[in-house]
Design an enzyme around this catalytic site. Structure first.
Site, PDB file in Angstrom:
ATOM      1  N   SER A   8      30.227  18.252  17.937  1.00  0.00           N
ATOM      2  CA  SER A   8      31.104  17.648  16.942  1.00  0.00           C
ATOM      3  C   SER A   8      31.594  18.698  15.960  1.00  0.00           C
ATOM      4  O   SER A   8      30.800  19.313  15.232  1.00  0.00           O
ATOM      5  CB  SER A   8      30.375  16.540  16.192  1.00  0.00           C
ATOM      6  OG  SER A   8      31.177  16.070  15.123  1.00  0.00           O
ATOM      7  N   HIS A  33      34.062  16.984  20.397  1.00  0.00           N
ATOM      8  CA  HIS A  33      34.225  15.756  19.629  1.00  0.00           C
ATOM      9  C   HIS A  33      34.984  16.052  18.330  1.00  0.00           C
ATOM     10  O   HIS A  33      34.577  16.914  17.551  1.00  0.00           O
ATOM     11  CB  HIS A  33      32.852  15.164  19.311  1.00  0.00           C
ATOM     12  CG  HIS A  33      32.901  13.775  18.779  1.00  0.00           C
ATOM     13  ND1 HIS A  33      33.128  12.672  19.570  1.00  0.00           N
ATOM     14  CD2 HIS A  33      32.756  13.304  17.519  1.00  0.00           C
ATOM     15  CE1 HIS A  33      33.097  11.584  18.836  1.00  0.00           C
ATOM     16  NE2 HIS A  33      32.892  11.932  17.572  1.00  0.00           N
ATOM     17  N   ASP A  35      36.426  14.329  14.944  1.00  0.00           N
ATOM     18  CA  ASP A  35      36.383  13.167  14.064  1.00  0.00           C
ATOM     19  C   ASP A  35      37.610  13.123  13.168  1.00  0.00           C
ATOM     20  O   ASP A  35      37.854  14.036  12.376  1.00  0.00           O
ATOM     21  CB  ASP A  35      35.127  13.208  13.188  1.00  0.00           C
ATOM     22  CG  ASP A  35      33.875  12.882  13.966  1.00  0.00           C
ATOM     23  OD1 ASP A  35      33.868  11.843  14.659  1.00  0.00           O
ATOM     24  OD2 ASP A  35      32.912  13.663  13.902  1.00  0.00           O
ATOM     25  N   MET A  37      39.223  11.008  10.175  1.00  0.00           N
ATOM     26  CA  MET A  37      38.864  10.040   9.133  1.00  0.00           C
ATOM     27  C   MET A  37      39.995   9.924   8.124  1.00  0.00           C
ATOM     28  O   MET A  37      40.608  10.932   7.759  1.00  0.00           O
ATOM     29  CB  MET A  37      37.580  10.480   8.425  1.00  0.00           C
ATOM     30  CG  MET A  37      36.412  10.738   9.360  1.00  0.00           C
ATOM     31  SD  MET A  37      34.929  11.203   8.439  1.00  0.00           S
ATOM     32  CE  MET A  37      33.851  11.692   9.776  1.00  0.00           C
ATOM     33  N   HIS A  66      37.841  10.845  18.014  1.00  0.00           N
ATOM     34  CA  HIS A  66      37.218   9.623  17.487  1.00  0.00           C
ATOM     35  C   HIS A  66      37.996   9.203  16.242  1.00  0.00           C
ATOM     36  O   HIS A  66      37.895   9.840  15.194  1.00  0.00           O
ATOM     37  CB  HIS A  66      35.755   9.949  17.162  1.00  0.00           C
ATOM     38  CG  HIS A  66      34.986   8.805  16.612  1.00  0.00           C
ATOM     39  ND1 HIS A  66      33.701   8.957  16.113  1.00  0.00           N
ATOM     40  CD2 HIS A  66      35.271   7.480  16.459  1.00  0.00           C
ATOM     41  CE1 HIS A  66      33.253   7.789  15.687  1.00  0.00           C
ATOM     42  NE2 HIS A  66      34.187   6.885  15.880  1.00  0.00           N
ATOM     43  N   MET A  68      38.395   7.203  13.237  1.00  0.00           N
ATOM     44  CA  MET A  68      37.754   6.374  12.223  1.00  0.00           C
ATOM     45  C   MET A  68      38.791   6.064  11.162  1.00  0.00           C
ATOM     46  O   MET A  68      38.738   6.540  10.026  1.00  0.00           O
ATOM     47  CB  MET A  68      36.534   7.104  11.651  1.00  0.00           C
ATOM     48  CG  MET A  68      35.385   7.148  12.623  1.00  0.00           C
ATOM     49  SD  MET A  68      33.978   8.116  12.031  1.00  0.00           S
ATOM     50  CE  MET A  68      34.446   9.723  12.666  1.00  0.00           C
ATOM     51  N   MET A 137      27.632   4.125  17.308  1.00  0.00           N
ATOM     52  CA  MET A 137      27.389   4.947  16.124  1.00  0.00           C
ATOM     53  C   MET A 137      25.922   4.779  15.713  1.00  0.00           C
ATOM     54  O   MET A 137      25.468   3.663  15.473  1.00  0.00           O
ATOM     55  CB  MET A 137      28.302   4.521  14.979  1.00  0.00           C
ATOM     56  CG  MET A 137      29.782   4.835  15.199  1.00  0.00           C
ATOM     57  SD  MET A 137      30.110   6.590  15.439  1.00  0.00           S
ATOM     58  CE  MET A 137      29.457   7.283  13.898  1.00  0.00           C
ATOM     59  N   GLY A 145      25.549  15.216   9.310  1.00  0.00           N
ATOM     60  CA  GLY A 145      24.213  15.555   8.841  1.00  0.00           C
ATOM     61  C   GLY A 145      23.340  14.387   8.451  1.00  0.00           C
ATOM     62  O   GLY A 145      22.291  14.575   7.821  1.00  0.00           O
ATOM     63  N   ASP A 175      26.725   8.764  18.883  1.00  0.00           N
ATOM     64  CA  ASP A 175      27.261   9.676  17.869  1.00  0.00           C
ATOM     65  C   ASP A 175      26.544   9.472  16.541  1.00  0.00           C
ATOM     66  O   ASP A 175      26.632   8.405  15.947  1.00  0.00           O
ATOM     67  CB  ASP A 175      28.764   9.404  17.711  1.00  0.00           C
ATOM     68  CG  ASP A 175      29.431  10.318  16.703  1.00  0.00           C
ATOM     69  OD1 ASP A 175      28.779  11.236  16.174  1.00  0.00           O
ATOM     70  OD2 ASP A 175      30.639  10.107  16.441  1.00  0.00           O
TER      71      ASP A 175
END
Length: 226
Positions: A8, A33, A35, A37, A66, A68, A137, A145, A175
């Site tokens: 990721s 991966h 992310d 957002m 992904h 989000m 998730m 983290g 994930d």
């Protein structure tokens, strides 16, 4: 059954993403991966289509994007045009899940749906036949983290049993908080794609961490239900 590892980029140095991609390739990763957002669906704000396009030009690995974001159907074409190879949307973020999945597939990408820790696996049941993969998730999305939420392990097992019971067969991606210590249990529960951020990019030897994560997961694959 082969386990796929997806480093990721959320845990990588955003000023050195090309280096992070090179680490993923050197370590034998299967996917990268990414992310996305929007600061609305989750509290964090990350990247958009221009960065996805730049990543696409910088690696041979498939990009697992992904989303989000709220109302993903509004901007899905931009991510597909930017070069996303796999795209997942959240069931909680759209009223039009099948429409999103159809749009992703028509754009030439694999279509996935993700569920948050508080969302039951049954939320995916209406889309069994439309999924190329599903994302569980194992942290509340928004920040890297975080600590693995323990009931997620049983959730993976339940999703695998429910989907197979309905005659659907697709890989389950996990994930959030994934590390080598949990890899075997996740693989045994039915996970086939492991997303790891801090466990890879926070390690002293990130490329080696990819291999160690895969080895830990594949140690359990002999007992997987297929």
């Amino acid at each position: 059954m082969r386990i796929r590892i997806a480093p990721s980029l959320l845990a990588a140095d955003f000023a050195r993403l090309a280096d992070a991609l090179a680490v993923a390739e050197r370590g034998g990763a299967d996917l990268v991966h990414v992310d996305v957002m929007d600061g609305r669906f989750v509290p964090n704000l990350t990247i958009g289509p221009p960065v996805v396009r730049a990543l696409r030009a910088a690696t041979r690995l498939p990009l697992d994007v992904h989303l989000m974001i709220e109302e993903p159907e509004r901007t899905l074409p931009e991510y597909l045009d930017a070069g996303a190879d796999w795209v997942s949307v959240h069931v909680e973020a759209t009223h039009h899940l099948q429409r999103c999945l159809s749009l992703i597939r028509s754009g030439g990408a694999k279509a996935g749906a993700a569920i948050n820790p508080g969302t039951p696996t049954e939320a995916l049941s209406a889309a069994w036949r439309d999924l190329d993969y599903a994302v569980v998730m194992s942290v509340n999305p928004g920040w890297g983290g975080q600590k693995f939420i323990e009931p997620s392990l049983e959730k993976v097992r339940r999703l695998r049993d429910e989907s197979l019971g309905a005659g659907a067969r697709f890989p389950i991606e996990v994930d959030g908080g994934v590390d080598a210590g949990r890899a075997a249990a996740l693989a045994n529960a039915g996970a086939e794609i492991l997303v790891a951020g801090t466990a890879i990019y926070g390690a002293g030897d990130p490329a080696g961490a990819i291999g160690r994560l895969r080895e830990a997961a594949e140690a359990a694959t002999g007992s997987l239900r297929v």
